[in-house]
Structure formats: structure tokens, C-alpha cells
Scaffold this motif. Sequence first.
Motif, PDB file in Angstrom:
ATOM      1  N   ARG A 288       0.768  57.414  -6.124  1.00  0.00           N
ATOM      2  CA  ARG A 288       0.561  58.476  -5.137  1.00  0.00           C
ATOM      3  C   ARG A 288      -0.275  57.970  -3.958  1.00  0.00           C
ATOM      4  O   ARG A 288       0.017  58.264  -2.804  1.00  0.00           O
ATOM      5  CB  ARG A 288      -0.107  59.683  -5.792  1.00  0.00           C
ATOM      6  N   ALA A 289      -1.329  57.207  -4.263  1.00  0.00           N
ATOM      7  CA  ALA A 289      -2.189  56.702  -3.190  1.00  0.00           C
ATOM      8  C   ALA A 289      -1.421  55.755  -2.284  1.00  0.00           C
ATOM      9  O   ALA A 289      -1.564  55.800  -1.044  1.00  0.00           O
ATOM     10  CB  ALA A 289      -3.407  56.002  -3.784  1.00  0.00           C
ATOM     11  N   LEU A 290      -0.593  54.883  -2.871  1.00  0.00           N
ATOM     12  CA  LEU A 290       0.168  53.934  -2.065  1.00  0.00           C
ATOM     13  C   LEU A 290       1.178  54.652  -1.188  1.00  0.00           C
ATOM     14  O   LEU A 290       1.299  54.356   0.018  1.00  0.00           O
ATOM     15  CB  LEU A 290       0.872  52.935  -2.978  1.00  0.00           C
ATOM     16  N   GLN A 291       1.914  55.598  -1.756  1.00  0.00           N
ATOM     17  CA  GLN A 291       2.913  56.322  -0.972  1.00  0.00           C
ATOM     18  C   GLN A 291       2.273  57.144   0.131  1.00  0.00           C
ATOM     19  O   GLN A 291       2.773  57.191   1.260  1.00  0.00           O
ATOM     20  CB  GLN A 291       3.731  57.236  -1.904  1.00  0.00           C
ATOM     21  N   GLN A 292       1.164  57.790  -0.167  1.00  0.00           N
ATOM     22  CA  GLN A 292       0.473  58.576   0.857  1.00  0.00           C
ATOM     23  C   GLN A 292      -0.039  57.671   1.975  1.00  0.00           C
ATOM     24  O   GLN A 292       0.038  58.025   3.159  1.00  0.00           O
ATOM     25  CB  GLN A 292      -0.694  59.347   0.228  1.00  0.00           C
ATOM     26  N   THR A 293      -0.549  56.509   1.600  1.00  0.00           N
ATOM     27  CA  THR A 293      -1.069  55.571   2.601  1.00  0.00           C
ATOM     28  C   THR A 293       0.034  55.095   3.522  1.00  0.00           C
ATOM     29  O   THR A 293      -0.127  55.096   4.754  1.00  0.00           O
ATOM     30  CB  THR A 293      -1.730  54.368   1.900  1.00  0.00           C
ATOM     31  N   LEU A 294       1.150  54.656   2.959  1.00  0.00           N
ATOM     32  CA  LEU A 294       2.252  54.161   3.783  1.00  0.00           C
ATOM     33  C   LEU A 294       2.793  55.258   4.691  1.00  0.00           C
ATOM     34  O   LEU A 294       3.164  55.001   5.844  1.00  0.00           O
ATOM     35  CB  LEU A 294       3.362  53.607   2.894  1.00  0.00           C
ATOM     36  N   ALA A 295       2.825  56.494   4.182  1.00  0.00           N
ATOM     37  CA  ALA A 295       3.314  57.607   5.000  1.00  0.00           C
ATOM     38  C   ALA A 295       2.377  57.885   6.177  1.00  0.00           C
ATOM     39  O   ALA A 295       2.825  58.171   7.290  1.00  0.00           O
ATOM     40  CB  ALA A 295       3.471  58.863   4.138  1.00  0.00           C
TER      41      ALA A 295
ATOM     42  N   ILE B 299      12.222  42.485  14.048  1.00  0.00           N
ATOM     43  CA  ILE B 299      10.922  43.069  13.716  1.00  0.00           C
ATOM     44  C   ILE B 299      11.149  44.078  12.597  1.00  0.00           C
ATOM     45  O   ILE B 299      11.787  45.121  12.818  1.00  0.00           O
ATOM     46  CB  ILE B 299      10.284  43.732  14.940  1.00  0.00           C
ATOM     47  N   SER B 300      10.643  43.785  11.419  1.00  0.00           N
ATOM     48  CA  SER B 300      10.987  44.571  10.232  1.00  0.00           C
ATOM     49  C   SER B 300       9.872  45.482   9.744  1.00  0.00           C
ATOM     50  O   SER B 300      10.054  46.202   8.760  1.00  0.00           O
ATOM     51  CB  SER B 300      11.377  43.619   9.089  1.00  0.00           C
ATOM     52  N   SER B 301       8.707  45.468  10.383  1.00  0.00           N
ATOM     53  CA  SER B 301       7.573  46.238   9.869  1.00  0.00           C
ATOM     54  C   SER B 301       7.848  47.739   9.716  1.00  0.00           C
ATOM     55  O   SER B 301       7.396  48.330   8.721  1.00  0.00           O
ATOM     56  CB  SER B 301       6.339  46.007  10.745  1.00  0.00           C
ATOM     57  N   PRO B 302       8.590  48.405  10.629  1.00  0.00           N
ATOM     58  CA  PRO B 302       8.823  49.841  10.414  1.00  0.00           C
ATOM     59  C   PRO B 302       9.614  50.144   9.148  1.00  0.00           C
ATOM     60  O   PRO B 302       9.263  51.057   8.400  1.00  0.00           O
ATOM     61  CB  PRO B 302       9.592  50.261  11.678  1.00  0.00           C
ATOM     62  N   ILE B 303      10.655  49.383   8.875  1.00  0.00           N
ATOM     63  CA  ILE B 303      11.465  49.660   7.692  1.00  0.00           C
ATOM     64  C   ILE B 303      10.737  49.218   6.426  1.00  0.00           C
ATOM     65  O   ILE B 303      10.877  49.831   5.365  1.00  0.00           O
ATOM     66  CB  ILE B 303      12.855  48.984   7.801  1.00  0.00           C
ATOM     67  N   MET B 304       9.918  48.168   6.510  1.00  0.00           N
ATOM     68  CA  MET B 304       9.155  47.714   5.348  1.00  0.00           C
ATOM     69  C   MET B 304       8.138  48.770   4.931  1.00  0.00           C
ATOM     70  O   MET B 304       7.909  48.987   3.734  1.00  0.00           O
ATOM     71  CB  MET B 304       8.436  46.398   5.661  1.00  0.00           C
ATOM     72  N   ILE B 305       7.521  49.448   5.902  1.00  0.00           N
ATOM     73  CA  ILE B 305       6.492  50.443   5.609  1.00  0.00           C
ATOM     74  C   ILE B 305       7.083  51.834   5.481  1.00  0.00           C
ATOM     75  O   ILE B 305       6.645  52.632   4.634  1.00  0.00           O
ATOM     76  CB  ILE B 305       5.409  50.433   6.709  1.00  0.00           C
ATOM     77  N   GLY B 306       8.073  52.166   6.295  1.00  0.00           N
ATOM     78  CA  GLY B 306       8.567  53.531   6.359  1.00  0.00           C
ATOM     79  C   GLY B 306       9.553  53.911   5.277  1.00  0.00           C
ATOM     80  O   GLY B 306       9.524  55.035   4.765  1.00  0.00           O
ATOM     81  N   TRP B 307      10.443  53.000   4.890  1.00  0.00           N
ATOM     82  CA  TRP B 307      11.454  53.370   3.881  1.00  0.00           C
ATOM     83  C   TRP B 307      10.829  53.817   2.579  1.00  0.00           C
ATOM     84  O   TRP B 307      11.256  54.902   2.093  1.00  0.00           O
ATOM     85  CB  TRP B 307      12.414  52.182   3.671  1.00  0.00           C
ATOM     86  N   PRO B 308       9.902  53.161   1.916  1.00  0.00           N
ATOM     87  CA  PRO B 308       9.434  51.805   2.206  1.00  0.00           C
ATOM     88  C   PRO B 308      10.174  50.768   1.360  1.00  0.00           C
ATOM     89  O   PRO B 308      10.637  51.049   0.260  1.00  0.00           O
ATOM     90  CB  PRO B 308       7.975  51.868   1.767  1.00  0.00           C
ATOM     91  N   VAL B 309      10.247  49.547   1.900  1.00  0.00           N
ATOM     92  CA  VAL B 309      10.783  48.421   1.138  1.00  0.00           C
ATOM     93  C   VAL B 309       9.670  47.774   0.311  1.00  0.00           C
ATOM     94  O   VAL B 309       9.873  47.370  -0.825  1.00  0.00           O
ATOM     95  CB  VAL B 309      11.419  47.382   2.074  1.00  0.00           C
ATOM     96  N   MET B 310       8.492  47.695   0.891  1.00  0.00           N
ATOM     97  CA  MET B 310       7.371  47.037   0.231  1.00  0.00           C
ATOM     98  C   MET B 310       7.045  47.697  -1.096  1.00  0.00           C
ATOM     99  O   MET B 310       6.879  48.927  -1.181  1.00  0.00           O
ATOM    100  CB  MET B 310       6.140  47.071   1.132  1.00  0.00           C
ATOM    101  N   LEU B 311       7.013  46.893  -2.160  1.00  0.00           N
ATOM    102  CA  LEU B 311       6.681  47.335  -3.508  1.00  0.00           C
ATOM    103  C   LEU B 311       7.629  48.403  -4.032  1.00  0.00           C
ATOM    104  O   LEU B 311       7.271  49.186  -4.915  1.00  0.00           O
ATOM    105  CB  LEU B 311       5.226  47.834  -3.571  1.00  0.00           C
ATOM    106  N   ASN B 312       8.848  48.436  -3.493  1.00  0.00           N
ATOM    107  CA  ASN B 312       9.872  49.372  -3.977  1.00  0.00           C
ATOM    108  C   ASN B 312      10.757  48.637  -4.976  1.00  0.00           C
ATOM    109  O   ASN B 312      11.546  47.771  -4.594  1.00  0.00           O
ATOM    110  CB  ASN B 312      10.704  49.879  -2.797  1.00  0.00           C
ATOM    111  N   PRO B 313      10.664  48.942  -6.277  1.00  0.00           N
ATOM    112  CA  PRO B 313      11.420  48.171  -7.278  1.00  0.00           C
ATOM    113  C   PRO B 313      12.929  48.323  -7.140  1.00  0.00           C
ATOM    114  O   PRO B 313      13.678  47.412  -7.508  1.00  0.00           O
ATOM    115  CB  PRO B 313      10.917  48.738  -8.615  1.00  0.00           C
TER     116      PRO B 313
ATOM    117  N   ILE C 110       0.186  55.735   7.667  1.00  0.00           N
ATOM    118  CA  ILE C 110       0.085  54.670   8.667  1.00  0.00           C
ATOM    119  C   ILE C 110       1.426  54.379   9.346  1.00  0.00           C
ATOM    120  O   ILE C 110       1.453  53.656  10.353  1.00  0.00           O
ATOM    121  CB  ILE C 110      -0.477  53.368   8.051  1.00  0.00           C
ATOM    122  N   PHE C 111       2.532  54.938   8.825  1.00  0.00           N
ATOM    123  CA  PHE C 111       3.849  54.616   9.398  1.00  0.00           C
ATOM    124  C   PHE C 111       3.953  54.924  10.890  1.00  0.00           C
ATOM    125  O   PHE C 111       4.500  54.103  11.647  1.00  0.00           O
ATOM    126  CB  PHE C 111       4.956  55.334   8.635  1.00  0.00           C
ATOM    127  N   PRO C 112       3.493  56.088  11.386  1.00  0.00           N
ATOM    128  CA  PRO C 112       3.598  56.319  12.838  1.00  0.00           C
ATOM    129  C   PRO C 112       2.907  55.242  13.663  1.00  0.00           C
ATOM    130  O   PRO C 112       3.417  54.845  14.722  1.00  0.00           O
ATOM    131  CB  PRO C 112       2.929  57.691  13.015  1.00  0.00           C
TER     132      PRO C 112
END
Length: 438
Positions: free
Chosen positions: A26-33, A334-348, A35-37
Motif C-alpha cells: 500500500r505504501a509503495l503504490q500510494q507513493t508512486l501515485a 524517456i521511460s520514467s512516466p510509464i515506469m512510475i505511472g503504470w507502474p512497471v517498477m516492482l510489478n511482478p 509522485i507520478f504527476p
Amino acid sequence: MSNLMQRLLPVLVNNSVRLRHTRIYRALQQTLAVIFPFILVGAWAQMLTQSVFSRNGFFAVIYHLDTVIPYYNQIRTILMSIQTVTLDLMAVMAAFFVAKFIARSYGKDDSLAALTSVGAFMILNLDSRRNGQSPFQMNNFGYRGLFIAIFFGLLIGWLFRFTRADLEEPTHRYTIAALVDRGLRGTWLTVVILVISVAINYSLSRISTEGFIGLFYIPFQIPASSLSHVSIRLALVTTINALMWWAGIEGPINPLTVQAGSTTSTANLNYALEHNNLFNVPNPITIGTIYHPFASFGGVGMTLALIIATLWVAKTRPLRRIAGMSLLPSLVNISSPIMIGWPVMLNPILLVPFLIAPLVNMTIAWAAIRLRLMPPSVYTIPTTTPGPLAAFLGTNGNWVSLLVAILCLAISVLTYIPFVRLAETINLESAKVGGHHD
């Protein structure tokens, strides 16, 4: 296949629901959401800076924009400033919000925990050499330091559970003195954490000039030079690189870094210029000939294909909107928006195509070069060249290279589609069972 998916889906949904109920998730998902903007704004500024307002940018080179756009340098300065306070500070923002949400989940003072986390993270990144313009190692404040920032945020937020600084919403009955007194209940932990951070930074400064994060990256230095077979070496290096980026760790290969300058690329370019022949270059299989031109469209992991797949098959509006806003930056790698917004990072769910798609594309490019269907890409091109055009321009206009690049993109999109559908199905089903959406 459909029967298998019907049997696997309940298992995946149940595991996903359990994961959603963990504090860390929950903390990770809330954080990524949250900081995404900021990441999106910074990525658009970076896109304009590197492709338009840089004399080596793709569009700037083609259209000579530095002579066309008024106040060219001034606009570039403004865009770089925006990038600095958004994209280049993503790790600092992550350290703040992860600690905040973890501490809040324990009912503790989330603001004090968040500020303590940021303070500790910045202390660990103090530049012991002090020979730059900033006292901090600023390169660690972006994606490079994201994993460490998340880790420290989780740790410090968890440590605050042992304080008496309970989370209480201020009301009209609260006085300033009462609010200060509540914060003082956790001050002892803040002092301990900051003192330990100073001690760690001072100790590590005698070992590594890059501090804690520099030492953290040492185990990820790939000893691939010991592998004699070049194809196996490239597959290993690029796969570990993708795994690192997926985990929030900046890998050794970045599509936005300069591709020229290595010994192999220089030898290839010199041969091509001297003999006017690309097919017989001395190093036909390298990162510069099969990875960058065919396997890194949109960034590491072929994230441009993920964006296209999401826009094509996704049914939920938020996912499609995130993909749409990430499309233009992805076109210039430049992939940072999709890495953080989808998110791809740490998405199994997305880990499998994130690793497989580049390997498949490299295999296709390797086969096409070995069969002499196309020459290797040897000419230097801007790093912001749209992915599908990289091979075409790097071979001085070979049409087979363009067709192979388009084929690679199409196959990558097809590779991502079932995983996009699976992730979306799991999200929807998990939300029904768990009673909340991402």
C-alpha cells in the motif's frame, strides 16, 4: 490456454488481494501515485530539453531549431530547472512519502517520519569530496537512488512504530504547544537516525567516493567480460540491466546515454567510413548494433510496446490515460512516466515481458545480421531518435533495417498484450474482492 488461465486466475487474484493488504504494497503504490504527476512534468521537460532544446537532439539536428526558436538557450535553462526539481528529485520524494504512509499505517506521526527519512537519505548522499557545486551527490536523487530511498523510507516508517508520537489530526481544540509536544515524542528517534546516518556516511567516505549508494551498486557490476561468447554475454548483460531497472535500480545500460565512443563502435565506424561497407565491419554483434537499435524502444524493456499495447487493449480509463500521457516521452526513449505511472517498477505481472521482449528482438536482429539480410547499425545518431528509426538512420537508410525494427516493435506489442490483459483483469477482480482500487 483458456482453461489454464481460468484455473490460474483465482490463484493470482487471491495472491494479489493478500498483497494489497500488506503495508509495504500500500505504501509503495500510494507513493508512486503521489509522485507520478511530478515525474510526468519532469519527463516532458526532459523530452523537450534533450530532443528539441539540445543541439544534439533529434529534432534540433534535423530542423536546426537553435537558429529558428527565439530565446533558445533561455528556454532550455527553464526546462532543465523544471527537470531538476521534479524528475531528478524522485528518490527524495519517494523517501518522504514511503516513510509517511508506513508510519501512518501504524498510527504514528507521519510528517515527522517523512522528514526524518528525507534527512537521513540526504545525509547518506553528502558528497565527502565537496569538489562540486553541490554538497550532495545529486545523481543519487533521481532514479539511481530510488530503490535505496524506498528501502530507507520503509525502514524509518517502521521504526516510528516504537515511538509515542501518535498520529492525531489537529482540531480547533489543539494548541500550537500541544502539536509541538506531540512531535517531541518522536524526536529521540529522529536524532538517533540522523546521527547513525552521519556516522555511516563518514565511515563509507573513506571506502567509496560515491557513498552508500555507490557501494550498493558494486554487487551489480556484471562480470560479463569473462564470457567468451559475445551473444551470451549480451543476453546476460541486457537481462540483468532490465531486471535492475524493473527493481528501481539504475542499470549500466541507459538508452539516453551516448552510444558512441566504445572500442567496438569506433572500430565499426572507422571501417564503414574507410571501406564504405557496413556488412563486413569487425564487430557486427554488439550492444550498439542489436540492442539499442532494436530492443530499447521507449527505454529499457521496450516500454514503447507496453504503451501501445495498453492503448490498444486496456479497458480501464486510468491505465489508458497514463499510457497516453507517457507516449510522447517514450517516443524519444524517456521511460520514467510509464515506469512510475503504470507502474512497471516492482510489478511482478510485467516482469516477464519486460525481460523477454528485448531478448526476442535481439535474437531477431542477430539472425538478420548473421544472414546478411541487413547490415549492422554503426553510424552515430542522437540518443533521442525515435526507437523504430534508430536502425534505419544508423545504417544510413537501409530499408530492411527499418522493416526489422517495425517487426520487433510489433512482436513486442503482441508479447505485452496478454500481460496487460492479465494485469487489468487481476486489478479489477482484486478490487471487487478487496473492496478498493489501485
